[in-house]
Design a protein around this motif. Sequence first.
Motif, PDB file in Angstrom:
ATOM      1  N   ARG A   1      43.829  45.472  40.321  1.00 59.55           N
ATOM      2  CA  ARG A   1      43.118  45.577  39.036  1.00 59.55           C
ATOM      3  C   ARG A   1      43.055  47.020  38.546  1.00 59.55           C
ATOM      4  O   ARG A   1      43.080  47.266  37.339  1.00 59.55           O
ATOM      5  CB  ARG A   1      41.705  45.013  39.180  1.00 59.55           C
TER       6      ARG A   1
ATOM      7  N   GLU B   1      35.852  43.367  35.834  1.00 61.31           N
ATOM      8  CA  GLU B   1      35.240  44.060  36.959  1.00 61.31           C
ATOM      9  C   GLU B   1      36.321  44.704  37.829  1.00 61.31           C
ATOM     10  O   GLU B   1      37.325  44.077  38.130  1.00 61.31           O
ATOM     11  CB  GLU B   1      34.459  43.034  37.794  1.00 61.31           C
TER      12      GLU B   1
ATOM     13  N   GLU C   1      40.160  31.048  46.179  1.00 66.02           N
ATOM     14  CA  GLU C   1      39.638  30.588  44.893  1.00 66.02           C
ATOM     15  C   GLU C   1      40.731  29.839  44.153  1.00 66.02           C
ATOM     16  O   GLU C   1      41.872  30.246  44.175  1.00 66.02           O
ATOM     17  CB  GLU C   1      39.196  31.794  44.050  1.00 66.02           C
TER      18      GLU C   1
ATOM     19  N   HIS D   1      41.040  29.705  41.096  1.00 68.73           N
ATOM     20  CA  HIS D   1      41.221  30.326  39.777  1.00 68.73           C
ATOM     21  C   HIS D   1      42.674  30.368  39.366  1.00 68.73           C
ATOM     22  O   HIS D   1      43.530  30.659  40.178  1.00 68.73           O
ATOM     23  CB  HIS D   1      40.760  31.797  39.814  1.00 68.73           C
ATOM     24  N   ASP D   2      42.915  30.108  38.097  1.00 64.57           N
ATOM     25  CA  ASP D   2      44.239  30.387  37.578  1.00 64.57           C
ATOM     26  C   ASP D   2      44.025  31.320  36.385  1.00 64.57           C
ATOM     27  O   ASP D   2      44.015  30.898  35.249  1.00 64.57           O
ATOM     28  CB  ASP D   2      44.930  29.080  37.174  1.00 64.57           C
TER      29      ASP D   2
ATOM     30  N   GLU E   1      31.075  39.938  30.168  1.00 63.80           N
ATOM     31  CA  GLU E   1      31.698  41.204  30.615  1.00 63.80           C
ATOM     32  C   GLU E   1      32.453  41.864  29.462  1.00 63.80           C
ATOM     33  O   GLU E   1      32.427  43.082  29.307  1.00 63.80           O
ATOM     34  CB  GLU E   1      32.661  40.943  31.774  1.00 63.80           C
TER      35      GLU E   1
ATOM     36  N   LEU F   1      27.059  37.444  35.355  1.00 66.56           N
ATOM     37  CA  LEU F   1      27.680  37.694  34.052  1.00 66.56           C
ATOM     38  C   LEU F   1      28.972  36.891  33.938  1.00 66.56           C
ATOM     39  O   LEU F   1      29.802  36.902  34.840  1.00 66.56           O
ATOM     40  CB  LEU F   1      27.970  39.188  33.886  1.00 66.56           C
ATOM     41  N   SER F   2      29.147  36.214  32.846  1.00 68.04           N
ATOM     42  CA  SER F   2      30.373  35.444  32.615  1.00 68.04           C
ATOM     43  C   SER F   2      31.482  36.395  32.172  1.00 68.04           C
ATOM     44  O   SER F   2      31.235  37.550  31.835  1.00 68.04           O
ATOM     45  CB  SER F   2      30.122  34.423  31.507  1.00 68.04           C
ATOM     46  N   THR F   3      32.696  35.868  32.138  1.00 73.56           N
ATOM     47  CA  THR F   3      33.829  36.664  31.658  1.00 73.56           C
ATOM     48  C   THR F   3      33.581  37.133  30.225  1.00 73.56           C
ATOM     49  O   THR F   3      33.821  38.293  29.883  1.00 73.56           O
ATOM     50  CB  THR F   3      35.113  35.810  31.712  1.00 73.56           C
TER      51      THR F   3
ATOM     52  N   ARG G   1      43.634  37.699  36.197  1.00 73.96           N
ATOM     53  CA  ARG G   1      43.120  38.782  37.015  1.00 73.96           C
ATOM     54  C   ARG G   1      42.727  38.374  38.435  1.00 73.96           C
ATOM     55  O   ARG G   1      42.142  39.162  39.166  1.00 73.96           O
ATOM     56  CB  ARG G   1      41.925  39.434  36.311  1.00 73.96           C
ATOM     57  N   HIS G   2      43.001  37.139  38.816  1.00 69.86           N
ATOM     58  CA  HIS G   2      42.712  36.701  40.183  1.00 69.86           C
ATOM     59  C   HIS G   2      43.992  36.408  40.951  1.00 69.86           C
ATOM     60  O   HIS G   2      44.895  35.768  40.423  1.00 69.86           O
ATOM     61  CB  HIS G   2      41.862  35.431  40.190  1.00 69.86           C
TER      62      HIS G   2
HETATM   63  P1  ATP Z   1      35.173  39.082  41.863  1.00 69.88           P
HETATM   64  O1  ATP Z   1      36.207  39.983  42.274  1.00 69.88           O
HETATM   65  O2  ATP Z   1      33.828  39.372  42.437  1.00 69.88           O
HETATM   66  O3  ATP Z   1      35.606  37.651  41.955  1.00 69.88           O
HETATM   67  P2  ATP Z   1      35.397  38.737  39.089  1.00 69.88           P
HETATM   68  O4  ATP Z   1      35.152  39.571  37.908  1.00 69.88           O
HETATM   69  O5  ATP Z   1      36.729  38.135  39.230  1.00 69.88           O
HETATM   70  O6  ATP Z   1      35.009  39.521  40.364  1.00 69.88           O
HETATM   71  P3  ATP Z   1      34.369  36.158  39.438  1.00 69.88           P
HETATM   72  O7  ATP Z   1      33.038  35.791  39.959  1.00 69.88           O
HETATM   73  O8  ATP Z   1      35.554  35.770  40.215  1.00 69.88           O
HETATM   74  O9  ATP Z   1      34.278  37.702  39.199  1.00 69.88           O
HETATM   75  O10 ATP Z   1      34.555  35.680  37.982  1.00 69.88           O
HETATM   76  C1  ATP Z   1      33.824  36.294  36.954  1.00 69.88           C
HETATM   77  C2  ATP Z   1      33.554  35.295  35.922  1.00 69.88           C
HETATM   78  O11 ATP Z   1      34.765  34.714  35.495  1.00 69.88           O
HETATM   79  C3  ATP Z   1      32.662  34.193  36.449  1.00 69.88           C
HETATM   80  O12 ATP Z   1      31.659  33.933  35.505  1.00 69.88           O
HETATM   81  C4  ATP Z   1      33.604  33.041  36.585  1.00 69.88           C
HETATM   82  O13 ATP Z   1      32.946  31.837  36.314  1.00 69.88           O
HETATM   83  C5  ATP Z   1      34.629  33.332  35.511  1.00 69.88           C
HETATM   84  N1  ATP Z   1      35.898  32.721  35.852  1.00 69.88           N
HETATM   85  C6  ATP Z   1      36.517  32.724  37.025  1.00 69.88           C
HETATM   86  N2  ATP Z   1      37.641  32.020  36.987  1.00 69.88           N
HETATM   87  C7  ATP Z   1      37.760  31.574  35.745  1.00 69.88           C
HETATM   88  C8  ATP Z   1      38.721  30.776  35.066  1.00 69.88           C
HETATM   89  N3  ATP Z   1      39.802  30.273  35.675  1.00 69.88           N
HETATM   90  N4  ATP Z   1      38.541  30.524  33.759  1.00 69.88           N
HETATM   91  C9  ATP Z   1      37.477  31.007  33.133  1.00 69.88           C
HETATM   92  N5  ATP Z   1      36.529  31.753  33.705  1.00 69.88           N
HETATM   93  C10 ATP Z   1      36.660  32.022  34.994  1.00 69.88           C
END
Ligand code: ATP
Length: 439
Positions: free
Chosen positions: A413, A362, A217, A219-220, A311, A306-308, A223-224
Amino acid sequence: DLRTHYTSKIDPAEMADKKVSVAGWVHEVRDLGGICFVVVRDREGRGQVTLVKKKTDPELLEKARGLVRESIVSVTGVVKPEAKAPNGYEIIPEQITLLNEAESPLPMDTTGKVDADLDTRLDSRFMDLRRERTTAVFTIRHEVLKAVRGFLSSSGFVETSTPKVVATATEGGTSLFPITYFDREAFLNQSPQLFKQMLMSGGLDRVFEIGPIFRAEEHDTRRHLNEATSIDIEASFCDHFDVMEILENMVAYVYDQVIANCSRQLEVLGVELAVPQTPFMKISYDEAITIVNSYGEESLKWGDDLSTLSEHTIGNHVFNETGQSHYFIIDWPTEVKPFYAKPYEDKPELSKSFDMMHRTMELSSGAQRIHDPEQLKSRIESQGLNPEGFEFYLRAFRYGMPPHGGWGIGCDRLVMTMLGVENIRDVVLFPRDRRRLSP
Ligand code: ATP
Ligand code: AMO
């Protein structure tokens, strides 16, 4: 011996006038002219070495005065109780051996006096680990993993190790790291999902695995990570409620063990922990949507993930109602969840799936799984995946597969939310993210 005792294991009352050796890093040299203090630091704490000019061999005193901070020494000497020194004793040295001299200037401060930013600390993680706070975090992380192993082992789970180099995706095709495997394309595993389910057909009945998962991913976020540590279980003859109970009890046990065994580390971090109350509150996906919409910041419709933000809205709502940070969201739309989640027989648009949440994010996903091979194959197809790629997995369902369920919880996490740390990279030794591949 280079070392007979950790600095914190020297009891001044019991060991007065005894000879000991401590070994570690030169934390500080304080030369006051007539008296010189060398503070030696090891994993467990600090010990003071005291050299009084009039009573010390001049050569030894010169050696002590010349020590460069963060160099490695072994000091042998006699213990003297001293209320003003760390741990209530000092060592009057007979011998100081310099084992490795540190260069200066140091890449970062280790005393906690100067705040270094996260990037600087991660670039010099070996140095950052010498800070008391960082050592405390990773000692607690060890306790978490130890408690997880203890809890699951005594609940009848068998620890397994499944491949990390694989041929298929499990959590959606977009976030795979491709690698070259001789002359074939392969991937780094996103989850032990398919393997842990196949082990149910094998009759291991209850398995767990603690290992790396890889997600490409971009993502920056705080939590990722692109490489995370997942704690996974799978259990036969269980539905989703059975495995949720295992999950909440495990989380409560982990907190309990950290409180019992890491009081010093919690104190260093200034964290006060309470064991989460079980059972965790369960709200349905439908209720979650209603809660989000009632706050008016977002408007979700049925079927949305669900969006961040949502949540957080739900997490705060639950916390205000119950005073608890942990809760479940259950009964998700089948289409939102991966192909292996089992739809309710009487309401196939809903699945026997759940997320376990912390107020802030999550922590875990899980479900009862489909164990009928035909239904599984059609779910794979309806998610746009090719069942041929899953043949090795589907075979395990055709010759006696028990009903089963399981979950995966992100270890990073879990530790992060327990300690109230803001960035997941703080609880991972050498984090892998979009920008960071080294060290
Ligand atoms: P998982 O471990 O299943 O990935 P998660 O809680 O990290 O769990 P994601 O689907 O990765 O779930 O992300 C959750 C929400 O956070 C999604 O709605 C996603 O669009 C949002 N999100 C992810 N990355 C970003 C980011 N860089 N900035 C803002 N929102 C984000
Ligand atoms: P899921 O994809 O929700 O479920 O992952 C389970 C948990 O792993 C952690 N996690 C991560 N942590 C940090 N960085 C990441 N990029 C990352 N991705 C996941 C989260 C998440 O809740 N196979 C299912 C589990 C199951 O059903 O048994 C799965 O992988 O804490």
